[in-house]
Design an enzyme around this catalytic site. Structure first.
Site, PDB file in Angstrom:
ATOM      1  CG  LEU A  10      -1.983  -1.027   1.403  1.00  0.00           C
ATOM      2  CD1 LEU A  10      -2.703  -0.831   2.742  1.00  0.00           C
ATOM      3  CD2 LEU A  10      -2.975  -0.978   0.260  1.00  0.00           C
ATOM      4  CG  ASP A  11       0.635   4.337  -2.967  1.00  0.00           C
ATOM      5  OD1 ASP A  11       1.501   3.537  -3.357  1.00  0.00           O
ATOM      6  OD2 ASP A  11      -0.155   4.911  -3.726  1.00  0.00           O
ATOM      7  NE  ARG A  12       5.945   7.661   5.226  1.00  0.00           N
ATOM      8  CZ  ARG A  12       7.077   8.313   5.489  1.00  0.00           C
ATOM      9  NH1 ARG A  12       7.883   8.640   4.484  1.00  0.00           N
ATOM     10  NH2 ARG A  12       7.397   8.626   6.731  1.00  0.00           N
ATOM     11  CB  THR A  31      -3.026   3.955   0.888  1.00  0.00           C
ATOM     12  OG1 THR A  31      -2.902   4.748  -0.276  1.00  0.00           O
ATOM     13  CG2 THR A  31      -4.326   3.167   0.826  1.00  0.00           C
TER      14      THR A  31
END
Length: 315
Positions: free
Chosen positions: A134-136, A138
């Site tokens: 997951l993106d940071r 998110t």
């Protein structure tokens, strides 16, 4: 120069994760530098960080010298406590957390400790591998494998499109339809400064996102986004391309809209991985994470600004 033949225990593993264990004590930033500069090769060819190894591959690793450190650098106790509190499920094969926004999935690019490093430090007896990312910014469901069978089984299910991944996101503006899909190819590039950018391009990889309206707000819609494919920044780029970027998105979003949402308490990307489900060896798995309090507060603030219409939703 060191050459390693890949055995069955690393079949299907990402090369960056393999190098972390093969080069113990070497900072992740150095490992990614070796990969970027082409010093690591698989069967004589340059490898990227997301290259997956196969049994029988010959991995060439250059000699690496690491300066001795007076003491092992550990993660801050607050970070270890945060990742321990985030665990929502564990069994023989998997450990699942509700990742907080601001915590990276893994270290690198200026981040010393991501979720995987924190969990490995907190659970020294466990063998943990990151299954997806997951993106940071998110938040939400992030799955780790505790066994090789769990790792390869779930990764194969992801590649085969047999995993359901759903997100909650706040779209700027009012899409014309309450239910629609975006089927546009995406191409990833890296800018000179090392920043990753994704754009819609005819020569990109096929990418499909299903959007469904969950709640209506003045100037925004809470949407459920279900992934048909799992490309980098897929939801964010698809949303921006149709003219309804995600609130709080500083990379692909609308600056003026983001400013308005900041006034309502939004200080990060409004994107939350709310649900993930799949089957493995005849067992059905399903993990859900509720919308975090900071994002709920934003919705409450938007409700006081103008009339909202709420639809039933699980999350």
């Amino acid at each position: 120069m060191r050459q390693v033949e890949i055995g069955p225990e690393r079949d299907g593993q990402r090369i960056d994760n393999a190098l972390v264990t093969l080069l113990k004590g070497v900072p992740k930033s150095m490992i990614y530098r070796l990969l970027r500069t082409g010093q690591v090769r698989v069967n004589g060819k340059r490898a990227k960080p997301d290259t997956r190894l196969n049994q029988g591959d010959i991995l060439r690793i250059p000699p690496v010298r690491v300066a001795e450190r007076p003491a092992e650098e550990g993660a801050p106790q607050a970070a270890l406590a945060a990742v321990a509190e985030a665990v929502i499920f564990e069994d023989k094969h998997f450990l699942v957390i509700d990742k907080p926004s601001g915590m990276a999935s893994h270290g690198g690019s200026g981040v010393s400790f991501g979720a995987i490093e924190l969990l490995r430090q907190a659970r020294l007896k466990d063998h943990l591998e990151l299954v997806h990312r997951l993106d940071r910014d998110t938040s939400g469901v992030l799955v780790f494998a505790r066994t090789r069978a769990g790792l390869t089984g779930l990764q194969e299910a992801i590649r085969a499109g047999e995993v359901t991944k759903q997100y909650l996101c706040l779209m700027v503006g009012h899409p014309q339809k309450a239910k629609f899909d975006v089927n546009l190819p995406l191409k990833k590039s890296v800018l000179q400064g090392g920043e990753r950018m994704v754009r819609v391009a005819d020569d990109g990889k096929p990418s499909l996102t299903f959007f469904r309206e969950m709640e209506q707000y003045a100037g925004a819609r809470l949407m459920q986004a279900t992934l048909g494919t799992g490309r980098t920044h897929q939801i964010r780029v698809h949303a921006a391309h149709i003219g309804h970027p995600l609130a709080g998105d500083t990379k692909y979003g609308d600056k003026e809209a983001n400013k308005r949402f900041r006034e309502r308490g939004l200080h990060r990307l409004f994107l939350h991985a709310s649900h993930m489900s799949f089957e493995l060896d005849g067992r059905a798995y399903g993990f859900s994470a509720p919308l975090p309090d900071d994002l709920k507060s934003v919705l409450d603030a938007l409700s006081t600004k103008g009339k909202s219409t709420r639809r039933p939703w699980v999350g």
